[in-house]
Design an enzyme around this catalytic site. Structure first.
Site, PDB file in Angstrom:
ATOM      1  N   CYS A 160      -3.357  10.559   2.866  1.00 23.36           N
ATOM      2  CA  CYS A 160      -4.685  11.194   2.767  1.00 23.36           C
ATOM      3  C   CYS A 160      -5.794  10.181   2.485  1.00 23.36           C
ATOM      4  O   CYS A 160      -6.804  10.146   3.183  1.00 23.36           O
ATOM      5  CB  CYS A 160      -4.668  12.266   1.681  1.00 23.36           C
ATOM      6  N   HIS A 161      -5.589   9.348   1.456  1.00 24.44           N
ATOM      7  CA  HIS A 161      -6.644   8.403   1.072  1.00 24.44           C
ATOM      8  C   HIS A 161      -6.093   7.018   0.738  1.00 24.44           C
ATOM      9  O   HIS A 161      -6.709   6.243   0.040  1.00 24.44           O
ATOM     10  CB  HIS A 161      -7.444   8.956  -0.107  1.00 24.44           C
ATOM     11  N   LYS A 162      -4.849   6.759   1.226  1.00 23.95           N
ATOM     12  CA  LYS A 162      -4.268   5.416   1.176  1.00 23.95           C
ATOM     13  C   LYS A 162      -3.919   4.909  -0.230  1.00 23.95           C
ATOM     14  O   LYS A 162      -3.902   3.695  -0.467  1.00 23.95           O
ATOM     15  CB  LYS A 162      -5.178   4.400   1.883  1.00 23.95           C
ATOM     16  N   SER A 163      -3.628   5.811  -1.136  1.00 28.23           N
ATOM     17  CA  SER A 163      -3.128   5.364  -2.436  1.00 28.23           C
ATOM     18  C   SER A 163      -1.682   4.908  -2.275  1.00 28.23           C
ATOM     19  O   SER A 163      -0.933   5.438  -1.456  1.00 28.23           O
ATOM     20  CB  SER A 163      -3.208   6.495  -3.473  1.00 28.23           C
ATOM     21  N   PRO A 176      -7.507   4.823  -4.709  1.00 26.96           N
ATOM     22  CA  PRO A 176      -8.188   5.990  -5.296  1.00 26.96           C
ATOM     23  C   PRO A 176      -7.424   6.685  -6.422  1.00 26.96           C
ATOM     24  O   PRO A 176      -8.040   7.213  -7.343  1.00 26.96           O
ATOM     25  CB  PRO A 176      -8.356   6.934  -4.095  1.00 26.96           C
TER      26      PRO A 176
END
Length: 204
Positions: A160-163, A176
């Site tokens: 989703c946000h590359k964590s 994130p």
């Protein structure tokens, strides 16, 4: 206008019976409606009991390096049989992590606040939800370069946000997600059965 000789008593008795029955029905309905809040108040605890019920999982068929998903409280549970190589690489990742020593105690029980975040080093038992916005990360178990990390040592990547998280669910710095992934309460019934939702005997 009533006609002469009409029996007014019969009319009144009929109306009276109708009103009596109607009042009884409405009154009965009122009792049922009044009882509904009490009945409803029982439901959450029953639902909570069902939702929070412990589950027993069989880990006997999970191969070395493999991850298998289970469910508890409608949450994904990741169980990883970590390889010796994955475990050996964990200490070297500490400088790249946000909370390598797992000081955020709310993210794991006290009996899992160690280098592996687990009861047994080879077995990771973790809630598979990213701590950023609740996505479910993907497992990349192989120790090899990945497009998102050329020095990848195995772990989890959130699409989703590359964590990113290591193979102990510890979050990398500069992504994130703010916290390590959560370790649920659990214990071993025997060598191949794990009970999710119950602490080991004597543990808080």
């Amino acid at each position: 206008m009533p006609h002469p000789g009409e029996n007014h008593d019969e009319v009144d008795h009929g109306r009276r019976r109708f009103l009596t029955v109607t009042t009884a029905v409405v009154g009965g309905a009122g009792v049922v409606i009044a009882a509904l809040p009490f009945i409803k108040s029982w439901e959450p605890s029953a639902r909570a009991l069902a939702a929070g019920a412990p589950v027993t999982i069989d880990i006997s068929k999970i191969e070395s390096g493999q991850m298998v998903r289970f469910a508890w409280r409608k949450l994904p549970i990741f169980v990883v049989n970590r390889t010796k190589e994955q475990l050996a690489d964990l200490p070297g990742l500490d400088p790249r992590l946000r909370d390598p020593e797992c000081k955020e105690t709310s993210q794991q029980p006290s009996y899992c606040q160690n280098a592996w975040r687990s009861i047994k080093p080879e077995w990771l038992v973790m809630i598979g939800i990213c701590t950023h916005l609740g996505c479910v990360p993907d497992y990349y178990g192989q120790i090899k370069p990945e497009p998102f990390d050329p020095h990848w040592k195995g772990g989890f990547f959130c699409p989703c946000h590359k964590s990113r998280y290591d193979v102990a669910g510890r979050v990398f710095d500069g992504v994130p997600a703010p916290l390590n992934m959560v370790i649920p309460p659990y214990h071993y019934i025997d060598d191949v059965h794990v009970r999710i939702g119950v602490n080991p005997k004597g543990a808080a």
